[in-house]
Design a protein around this motif. Sequence first.
Motif, PDB file in Angstrom:
ATOM      1  N   PHE A  77      -4.143   6.317   4.146  1.00 44.18           N
ATOM      2  CA  PHE A  77      -4.267   4.897   3.841  1.00 44.18           C
ATOM      3  C   PHE A  77      -4.655   4.143   5.100  1.00 44.18           C
ATOM      4  O   PHE A  77      -4.457   4.614   6.211  1.00 44.18           O
ATOM      5  N   THR A 132       0.835  -1.205   0.000  1.00 44.72           N
ATOM      6  CA  THR A 132       0.000   0.000   0.000  1.00 44.72           C
ATOM      7  C   THR A 132       0.867   1.251   0.000  1.00 44.72           C
ATOM      8  O   THR A 132       0.633   2.184  -0.776  1.00 44.72           O
ATOM      9  N   GLY A 144      -6.474  -3.484   2.274  1.00 43.75           N
ATOM     10  CA  GLY A 144      -5.879  -2.160   2.410  1.00 43.75           C
ATOM     11  C   GLY A 144      -6.468  -1.232   1.376  1.00 43.75           C
ATOM     12  O   GLY A 144      -7.034  -1.671   0.368  1.00 43.75           O
ATOM     13  N   SER A 160      -5.004  -0.088   6.453  1.00 47.68           N
ATOM     14  CA  SER A 160      -4.920  -1.516   6.174  1.00 47.68           C
ATOM     15  C   SER A 160      -5.179  -2.256   7.473  1.00 47.68           C
ATOM     16  O   SER A 160      -4.980  -1.725   8.557  1.00 47.68           O
TER      17      SER A 160
END
Length: 143
Positions: free
Chosen positions: A49, A13, A73, A51
């Motif tokens: 982001f 990611t 993710g 995850s």
Amino acid sequence: MSEHPISNLMTETMAKIKEMVDVNTIIGTPITTADGTTVIPVSKVTFGFASGGSDFAPKHMPQGAPLAFGGGGGAGVTVSPVCFLIIGTDGSANILGVNAQASTTVDRLVEMIPGAINKVSSFVEGYKGKAGPKMDRTAEADE
């Protein structure tokens, strides 16, 4: 002990985010016009982001079997134009804001810096031109 799958998920990611956002995204490639003026786009980049995952015991597997991993993710990136830095052929710099007005006092001050520097430079240059050569005090006393 082997590496946990969540580590690979997060690494992948972050690598994808790094591909999308670099310094050229924030300070764009300078564009030179026919008259020699340089225009540099400036953008604001916001990214995030997430995850996560979980280890769980698979159904219908014997006791002591390795745990199964399920995870995912995601990432989001927003690129917003902020302003254009305009550098004239005479070396003057101006900021042409994209938004109507700055939202904070600090933003307004930052927008005013290039104009203030140009005014101070013009004043100093004008003062140097008017001052002329210095007179010698001893020659003045003799007269």
